[in-house]
Design a protein around this motif. Structure first.
Motif, PDB file in Angstrom:
ATOM      1  N   ALA A  42       1.309  -1.173  -0.236  1.00  0.00           N
ATOM      2  CA  ALA A  42       0.162   0.341  -0.324  1.00  0.00           C
ATOM      3  C   ALA A  42       0.418   0.778   0.060  1.00  0.00           C
ATOM      4  CB  ALA A  42      -0.672   0.439   0.966  1.00  0.00           C
ATOM      5  N   ALA A  43       1.712   0.842   0.854  1.00  0.00           N
ATOM      6  CA  ALA A  43       2.852   2.354   0.589  1.00  0.00           C
ATOM      7  C   ALA A  43       3.882   2.437  -0.590  1.00  0.00           C
ATOM      8  CB  ALA A  43       3.749   2.468   2.092  1.00  0.00           C
ATOM      9  N   LEU A  44       3.889   1.568  -1.189  1.00  0.00           N
ATOM     10  CA  LEU A  44       4.457   1.585  -2.346  1.00  0.00           C
ATOM     11  C   LEU A  44       3.551   2.010  -3.663  1.00  0.00           C
ATOM     12  CD1 LEU A  44       6.821  -1.779  -2.740  1.00  0.00           C
ATOM     13  CD2 LEU A  44       7.438   0.416  -2.656  1.00  0.00           C
ATOM     14  N   GLU A  61       6.714  10.950   2.710  1.00  0.00           N
ATOM     15  CA  GLU A  61       6.654   9.731   4.489  1.00  0.00           C
ATOM     16  C   GLU A  61       5.830   8.592   3.550  1.00  0.00           C
ATOM     17  OE1 GLU A  61       2.698   8.588   6.973  1.00  0.00           O
ATOM     18  OE2 GLU A  61       2.704   9.845   5.822  1.00  0.00           O
ATOM     19  N   ARG A  62       5.577   7.999   2.613  1.00  0.00           N
ATOM     20  CA  ARG A  62       4.987   6.653   1.848  1.00  0.00           C
ATOM     21  C   ARG A  62       6.435   5.842   2.066  1.00  0.00           C
ATOM     22  NH1 ARG A  62       1.015   4.196   4.431  1.00  0.00           N
ATOM     23  NH2 ARG A  62       2.043   5.977   5.578  1.00  0.00           N
ATOM     24  N   ALA A  66       7.622   2.458   3.267  1.00  0.00           N
ATOM     25  CA  ALA A  66       7.640   1.215   3.595  1.00  0.00           C
ATOM     26  C   ALA A  66       9.388   1.312   3.294  1.00  0.00           C
ATOM     27  CB  ALA A  66       8.237   1.369   1.274  1.00  0.00           C
ATOM     28  N   THR A  67      10.461   1.848   2.915  1.00  0.00           N
ATOM     29  CA  THR A  67      11.602   0.692   3.706  1.00  0.00           C
ATOM     30  C   THR A  67      11.668   0.666   5.130  1.00  0.00           C
ATOM     31  OG1 THR A  67      12.600   3.547   4.032  1.00  0.00           O
ATOM     32  CG2 THR A  67      12.869   2.411   1.847  1.00  0.00           C
ATOM     33  N   ALA A  68      11.218   1.487   5.956  1.00  0.00           N
ATOM     34  CA  ALA A  68      11.063   1.094   7.254  1.00  0.00           C
ATOM     35  C   ALA A  68      10.257  -0.459   7.096  1.00  0.00           C
ATOM     36  CB  ALA A  68      10.904   2.285   8.350  1.00  0.00           C
ATOM     37  N   ASP A 102      16.218   4.837  -4.917  1.00  0.00           N
ATOM     38  CA  ASP A 102      16.535   5.666  -5.885  1.00  0.00           C
ATOM     39  C   ASP A 102      15.788   6.349  -6.576  1.00  0.00           C
ATOM     40  OD1 ASP A 102      19.188   5.066  -5.622  1.00  0.00           O
ATOM     41  OD2 ASP A 102      19.201   3.028  -7.040  1.00  0.00           O
ATOM     42  N   ALA A 103      14.018   5.570  -6.617  1.00  0.00           N
ATOM     43  CA  ALA A 103      12.638   6.460  -7.150  1.00  0.00           C
ATOM     44  C   ALA A 103      12.632   7.566  -6.385  1.00  0.00           C
ATOM     45  CB  ALA A 103      12.115   5.154  -7.162  1.00  0.00           C
ATOM     46  N   SER A 104      13.225   7.618  -4.792  1.00  0.00           N
ATOM     47  CA  SER A 104      11.870   8.608  -4.483  1.00  0.00           C
ATOM     48  C   SER A 104      12.473   9.975  -4.663  1.00  0.00           C
ATOM     49  CB  SER A 104      12.516   8.244  -2.739  1.00  0.00           C
ATOM     50  OG  SER A 104      13.715   9.036  -2.854  1.00  0.00           O
ATOM     51  N   ILE A 105      13.787  10.437  -5.682  1.00  0.00           N
ATOM     52  CA  ILE A 105      14.391  11.410  -6.173  1.00  0.00           C
ATOM     53  C   ILE A 105      13.589  12.026  -7.156  1.00  0.00           C
ATOM     54  CG2 ILE A 105      16.780  11.157  -4.938  1.00  0.00           C
ATOM     55  CD1 ILE A 105      17.894   9.967  -8.086  1.00  0.00           C
ATOM     56  N   GLY A 106      12.678  10.381  -8.420  1.00  0.00           N
ATOM     57  CA  GLY A 106      12.680  11.099  -9.441  1.00  0.00           C
ATOM     58  C   GLY A 106      11.044  11.487  -9.233  1.00  0.00           C
ATOM     59  N   HIS A 107       9.911  11.663 -10.160  1.00  0.00           N
ATOM     60  CA  HIS A 107       8.726  11.815 -10.702  1.00  0.00           C
ATOM     61  C   HIS A 107       7.585  11.044 -11.045  1.00  0.00           C
ATOM     62  CE1 HIS A 107      10.109  15.954  -9.106  1.00  0.00           C
ATOM     63  NE2 HIS A 107      10.303  15.677 -10.277  1.00  0.00           N
TER      64      HIS A 107
END
Length: 132
Positions: A42-44, A61-62, A66-68, A102-107
């Protein structure tokens, strides 16, 4: 008082958090793993939506959640009893964590959905194994 007003601003989120806390409190080991998978996926998926809709605070936040969860799943592996399965899962979780960060820095939402789909396969296998 600030906490109460935060609860009132997003009652659906508050309910989900209370529901998750309640389910987590009574879950045994296998049921807890199932809950973690559900929350992770769900977070992803929410991260993907947020990335595509410019909701960067939600995405952040998500992604953090997810990483946690990926860390928690990896930390819960029993390498003595799980053997090669635990080793393989550790590699999968570490790789998924890297791709999410890695994806967190993209859009783009695509990387988040791809990781969610891969982990959903594991979650479904886990669910079937528990049911058997």
């Amino acid at each position: 008082m600030a906490y109460a007003s935060a609860l009132l601003r997003d009652p659906a989120r508050t309910y989900r958090e209370i529901d998750l806390a309640g389910r987590t409190a009574v879950a045994d080991g296998p049921a807890l793993v199932q809950l973690l998978y559900e929350e992770l996926i769900a977070a992803l998926r929410t991260s993907a939506w947020a990335a595509e809709n410019g909701r960067y605070a939600v995405k952040s936040e998500r992604v953090t959640r997810a990483t946690a969860i990926l860390f928690a799943l990896e930390n819960g592996l029993d390498f003595e009893r799980g053997g090669e399965v635990s080793t393989t899962l550790a590699r999968i979780y570490a790789g998924a964590r890297r791709r999410v960060v890695d994806a967190s820095i993209g859009h783009s939402g695509a990387p988040f959905r791809h990781v969610a789909d891969e982990l959903d396969e594991i979650a479904q296998a886990w669910k079937q194994a528990r049911a058997a």
